[in-house]
Design a protein around this motif. Structure first.
Motif, short mmCIF file in Angstrom:
data_model
loop_
_atom_site.label_atom_id
_atom_site.label_comp_id
_atom_site.label_asym_id
_atom_site.label_seq_id
_atom_site.Cartn_x
_atom_site.Cartn_y
_atom_site.Cartn_z
N ALA A 1 61.05 -76.88 17.89
CA ALA A 1 60.31 -76.24 18.75
C ALA A 1 59.41 -75.39 18.12
N LEU B 1 63.74 -79.29 23.82
CA LEU B 1 62.46 -79.79 23.57
C LEU B 1 61.76 -80.11 25.01
N LEU C 1 59.21 -77.73 26.24
CA LEU C 1 58.12 -77.34 25.55
C LEU C 1 56.96 -77.79 26.28
#
Length: 243
Positions: A161, A23, A26
């Motif tokens: 995600a 994460l 991202l």
């Protein structure tokens, strides 16, 4: 995009450090490792970890992620922590968990009537708290996303995600991380020899019994705080909770 992962003493660090690895990559992600104070905590197997954001300084989260571990039981008796989880979860776009982190969410009233994955040893106990346990590695129910035991957190993170940024971004991160697991042993809850399953369940029995008691205390608190509610059929079972 603010993503908060709960840290606490006795946590199983891979429950959240696996998702963190995904994460944090991202676009636009701002990661918050959440605890009461900025001071080192120790995982269940002795890894020292440092939170980055206190509960008081936590911004409005897009994603709340909670992992599990032996420290989960004590956490559910901590009013400050559970109040924070309830508050942060109520405002988050996605409320998520890995492994026994689902018990913390459920104890905060965030999984009532929601489907959830869980570690296989504790899965049947989750119904005590009003959640619907599902035997899957990843479970998505509206804005609740959950992963099964420990390593499932990596698979779970790619699902989160994709929800946040789309499949193409999630695929790009997966490729970059070279995520292509090929474990040396084909051993799961479904195919393990009966003797091995019995051995693992026996070793886990004290933890499962403590987890059951902590869930029963959480149910009692919720009933006192919100008034009586219809008891779930699985509430207060006589078993230890091993699947």
């Amino acid at each position: 995009m603010d993503i908060g992962l709960l840290f606490f003493p006795g946590m199983t660090q891979l429950d959240v450090t696996g998702p963190f690895e995904v994460l944090a990559r991202l676009p636009g992600a701002r990661m918050h490792l959440l605890w009461k104070s900025i001071e080192p905590i120790t995982s269940d197997v002795g890894l020292t970890l440092m939170p980055t954001t206190t509960f008081a300084d936590c911004p409005q989260l897009d994603v709340l992620c909670v992992g599990g571990g032996p420290g989960q039981m004590a956490l559910m008796d901590d009013e400050e922590v559970m109040a924070f989880v309830a508050r942060a979860g109520a405002g988050a776009r996605y409320v998520t968990s890995v492994c026994a982190g689902c018990f913390i969410l459920a104890g905060a009233g965030l999984l009532d009537g929601y489907k959830s994955a869980c570690h296989w040893l504790s899965r049947d106990q989750l119904a005590i708290l009003g959640a619907i346990p599902v035997k899957e590695r990843i479970v998505v129910d509206r804005n609740r996303i959950s992963g099964g035991g420990v390593t499932a957190g990596i698979d779970f993170a790619f699902q989160v995600a994709a929800e946040l940024c789309g499949d193409d971004v999630a695929k790009r991160v997966q490729l970059m991380l070279e995520y292509d697991p090929k474990p040396p042993f084909d051993i799961t809850e479904d195919n393990a020899p009966a003797a091995l399953l019995a051995e693992v369940r026996s070793a886990a029995r004290p933890l499962l019994e403590e987890r059951l008691r902590s869930s029963q205390r959480a149910v009692a608190r919720m009933q006192q705080g919100r008034g009586p509610r219809e008891a779930h059929p699985a509430a207060f079972p006589s078993s230890t909770g091993a699947s």
